[in-house]
Write a protein that holds these residues in place. Structure first.
Motif, PDB file in Angstrom:
ATOM      1  N   UNK A 151       0.851  -1.209   0.000  1.00 32.37           N
ATOM      2  CA  UNK A 151       0.000   0.000   0.000  1.00 32.37           C
ATOM      3  C   UNK A 151       0.878   1.248   0.000  1.00 32.37           C
ATOM      4  N   UNK A 152       1.902   1.227   0.861  1.00 33.83           N
ATOM      5  CA  UNK A 152       2.759   2.414   1.014  1.00 33.83           C
ATOM      6  C   UNK A 152       3.450   2.765  -0.307  1.00 33.83           C
ATOM      7  N   UNK A 153       4.012   1.776  -0.976  1.00 31.70           N
ATOM      8  CA  UNK A 153       4.772   2.097  -2.195  1.00 31.70           C
ATOM      9  C   UNK A 153       3.816   2.584  -3.299  1.00 31.70           C
ATOM     10  N   UNK A 154       2.577   2.046  -3.303  1.00 31.11           N
ATOM     11  CA  UNK A 154       1.595   2.517  -4.288  1.00 31.11           C
ATOM     12  C   UNK A 154       1.305   4.011  -4.114  1.00 31.11           C
ATOM     13  N   UNK A 155       1.123   4.435  -2.854  1.00 34.04           N
ATOM     14  CA  UNK A 155       0.844   5.849  -2.570  1.00 34.04           C
ATOM     15  C   UNK A 155       2.089   6.699  -2.848  1.00 34.04           C
ATOM     16  N   UNK A 156       3.253   6.184  -2.472  1.00 36.81           N
ATOM     17  CA  UNK A 156       4.505   6.938  -2.664  1.00 36.81           C
ATOM     18  C   UNK A 156       4.724   7.254  -4.145  1.00 36.81           C
ATOM     19  N   UNK A 255      12.789   1.931   1.300  1.00 32.43           N
ATOM     20  CA  UNK A 255      12.245   2.659   2.455  1.00 32.43           C
ATOM     21  C   UNK A 255      10.904   2.070   2.877  1.00 32.43           C
ATOM     22  N   UNK A 256      10.040   1.798   1.894  1.00 29.20           N
ATOM     23  CA  UNK A 256       8.719   1.238   2.208  1.00 29.20           C
ATOM     24  C   UNK A 256       8.840  -0.127   2.880  1.00 29.20           C
ATOM     25  N   UNK A 257       9.731  -0.972   2.335  1.00 34.27           N
ATOM     26  CA  UNK A 257       9.896  -2.319   2.887  1.00 34.27           C
ATOM     27  C   UNK A 257      10.426  -2.258   4.311  1.00 34.27           C
ATOM     28  N   UNK A 258      11.443  -1.421   4.526  1.00 31.84           N
ATOM     29  CA  UNK A 258      12.032  -1.329   5.864  1.00 31.84           C
ATOM     30  C   UNK A 258      11.047  -0.705   6.851  1.00 31.84           C
ATOM     31  N   UNK A 259      10.330   0.331   6.392  1.00 30.48           N
ATOM     32  CA  UNK A 259       9.357   0.987   7.274  1.00 30.48           C
ATOM     33  C   UNK A 259       8.253   0.036   7.686  1.00 30.48           C
ATOM     34  N   UNK A 260       7.737  -0.714   6.719  1.00 28.27           N
ATOM     35  CA  UNK A 260       6.661  -1.662   7.031  1.00 28.27           C
ATOM     36  C   UNK A 260       7.161  -2.768   7.954  1.00 28.27           C
ATOM     37  N   UNK A 281      10.508  -9.180   7.398  1.00 27.82           N
ATOM     38  CA  UNK A 281      11.293  -8.323   6.497  1.00 27.82           C
ATOM     39  C   UNK A 281      11.097  -8.766   5.044  1.00 27.82           C
ATOM     40  N   UNK A 282      11.119 -10.071   4.823  1.00 28.55           N
ATOM     41  CA  UNK A 282      10.906 -10.563   3.468  1.00 28.55           C
ATOM     42  C   UNK A 282       9.494 -10.240   2.975  1.00 28.55           C
ATOM     43  N   UNK A 283       8.515 -10.276   3.876  1.00 25.53           N
ATOM     44  CA  UNK A 283       7.152  -9.882   3.514  1.00 25.53           C
ATOM     45  C   UNK A 283       7.116  -8.434   3.051  1.00 25.53           C
ATOM     46  N   UNK A 284       7.821  -7.568   3.784  1.00 27.68           N
ATOM     47  CA  UNK A 284       7.892  -6.155   3.402  1.00 27.68           C
ATOM     48  C   UNK A 284       8.549  -5.956   2.048  1.00 27.68           C
TER      49      UNK A 284
ATOM     50  N   UNK B  23       2.411   2.380   6.738  1.00 24.60           N
ATOM     51  CA  UNK B  23       1.986   3.168   5.577  1.00 24.60           C
ATOM     52  C   UNK B  23       2.144   4.662   5.867  1.00 24.60           C
ATOM     53  N   UNK B  24       1.721   5.075   7.062  1.00 28.92           N
ATOM     54  CA  UNK B  24       1.710   6.499   7.390  1.00 28.92           C
ATOM     55  C   UNK B  24       3.081   7.143   7.354  1.00 28.92           C
ATOM     56  N   UNK B  25       4.056   6.517   7.987  1.00 27.90           N
ATOM     57  CA  UNK B  25       5.403   7.108   8.044  1.00 27.90           C
ATOM     58  C   UNK B  25       5.981   7.228   6.627  1.00 27.90           C
ATOM     59  N   UNK B  26       5.778   6.181   5.840  1.00 30.39           N
ATOM     60  CA  UNK B  26       6.328   6.197   4.484  1.00 30.39           C
ATOM     61  C   UNK B  26       5.668   7.286   3.637  1.00 30.39           C
TER      62      UNK B  26
END
Lengths: 365, 79
Positions: A151-156, A255-260, A281-284, B23-26
């Motif tokens: 989700x995060x990388x899609x928004x980024x 960044x997205x993988x590590x953050x998640x 980590x692998x899931x991220x 998600x939020x932080x990223x």
């Protein structure tokens, strides 16, 4: 006297396990930062080792789960804990030998459960704790990391997709110093606590600590030091094998993988869930890869992780049970654990010598 | 049964916290990068007011990112 000898062996074995945990987890923690060019290997590994050490001090929730919520501490003996550790180490070596990405966290819990069942029966296992605090989170956490990163990388990409690539890449590389550090901190706090929990369990079983005690300071310091030393030692050997194992990623994905991954591990640690940090980590990493292009992910690695997940708990439990059975042949004294330790060290030397000649990757935790 | 309910609640909280933080932080950090990139472009285009606004947004989003990370660590450490 005999029980003190067993206790010393258990503590030594647990710290050795902790060292190997850090040793073969280094790549999982730092590979993303290195593969995207966010940090030089020496910086990434040194920072990861330092933050692993610091992370071990910020919580004891997971240690409490391992010590109190998986097996009944009142019926456990140091020999049972020892046999469980042998089960975990043996399974780690077997999977390392065949290149299966197993979880040392699951192996540790499986080993202790198996030896406890062999010694006392199923009454020794706290089923609610095992299912609710270990098995279910073990399934949920990697999927959660995959979803969060995806989700995060899609928004980024929607936010920065039209900006100059140079600025964006430099920005996310800088950000990876934070997200990579947070991941190392999270890894230290969840993984080091498992060793703290096992040593605390052995101390309670030996009567050195009262039931329901928290880990003493020396246990926390020793566990933190062991995983940090392992992390620092392990990086140089395995960094190449993991850097682009799952996907070749850009800095935003890193960044997205590590953050998640860090978010999932820290949130789980807060509630005392002992996770396989590498599975998370692998899931991220997979989520961040799939968020850009599903076919970019090497899904075979995901399949191997699932196979390893299914096998690890029962296999480590079986070996832990066998180790207890063998140890019990020599009575309740120190002779059994001493013999098993000597046999294990010999086996480890043989496997390491044969495997290192072939340059195989190490297992994950 | 009660233990299972408690753990289900904790697991649900873990899911929510992980998604919000992961998600939020990223996303907030990507806003900081967007601001920095716009600042670079607008500065070159000699639009100082818009460039200053973009820089302000970048700094604010960067600070929110750091605050979020610190908050997460404090929550875990304080339990």
């Amino acid at each position: 006297m005999s029980s003190d000898v067993i206790l010393v062996i258990v503590v030594g074995t647990a710290l050795a396990f902790d060292f190997t945990n850090g040793f073969h987890d280094t790549a999982n923690v730092v590979a993303t930062s290195i593969s995207t060019g966010a940090a030089r290997p020496s910086v990434a590994i040194g920072l990861a080792a330092l933050l692993n050490f610091v992370g071990a001090f910020i919580s004891i929730s997971v240690a409490a789960t391992v010590a109190k919520d998986v097996v009944d501490a009142e019926v456990i003996t140091p020999t049972i804990v020892f046999a469980g550790l042998i089960g975990a180490i043996a399974w780690n070596l077997i999977t390392w030998s065949v290149g299966l990405p197993s979880s040392s966290s699951h192996a540790l819990i499986g080993g202790v459960v198996g030896s406890a069942v062999a010694a006392v029966g199923f009454d020794a296992v706290i089923a609610e704790g095992l299912v609710g605090k270990v098995l279910i989170p073990a399934v949920v956490a990697p999927i959660l990391a995959l979803a969060a990163a995806g989700i995060a990388i899609g928004v980024v990409y929607r936010i920065v997709g039209r900006q100059r690539p140079g600025v964006v890449t430099r920005g996310f590389r800088f950000g990876q110093l934070i997200s990579g550090g947070l991941l190392a901190l999270a890894h230290g706090t969840n993984d080091a606590q498992k060793t703290m929990g096992v040593i605390t369990l052995a101390l309670i079983a030996n009567g050195t600590l009262a039931a329901e005690s928290d880990p003493p300071t020396w246990v926390i310091v020793a566990s933190a030091a062991a995983i940090a030393l392992g992390t620092y030692s392990g990086g140089w050997r395995i960094i190449r094998t993991t850097g682009t194992r799952i996907i070749k990623m850009d800095a935003a994905q890193g960044f997205s993988a590590q953050g998640a991954g860090a978010a999932v591990i820290l949130a789980s640690t807060n509630f005392g869930f002992p996770l396989s940090t590498t599975h998370v980590i692998n899931g991220g990493v997979m989520g961040a890869g799939a968020g850009k292009r599903v076919s970019a992910v090497r899904w075979g690695v995901a399949g191997n992780i699932v196979v390893a997940w299914l096998l690890t708990l029962p296999a480590a439990a079986a070996i832990g049970a066998l180790a207890y059975g063998f140890t019990a042949i020599f009575g309740s004294g120190a002779l059994g654990p001493v013999l098993v330790t000597l046999m294990s060290l010999s086996l480890i030397a043989v496997i390491f010598t044969r495997r290192s000649r072939r340059g195989a990757p190490l297992p994950v935790s | 049964m009660s233990a299972t309910i408690v753990e289900s609640k904790e697991l649900l909280q873990t899911v929510v916290a992980s998604l919000v933080a992961g998600v939020g932080i990223t996303v907030v950090f990507s806003v900081a990068i967007w601001g920095a990139a716009r600042f670079a472009d607008l500065s070159r285009g000699e639009r100082p007011t818009a460039a200053a606004a973009a820089a302000g947004l970048a700094v604010l989003a960067g600070l929110v990112t750091l605050a979020g990370v610190a908050y997460g660590i404090v929550i875990v450490a304080s339990k």
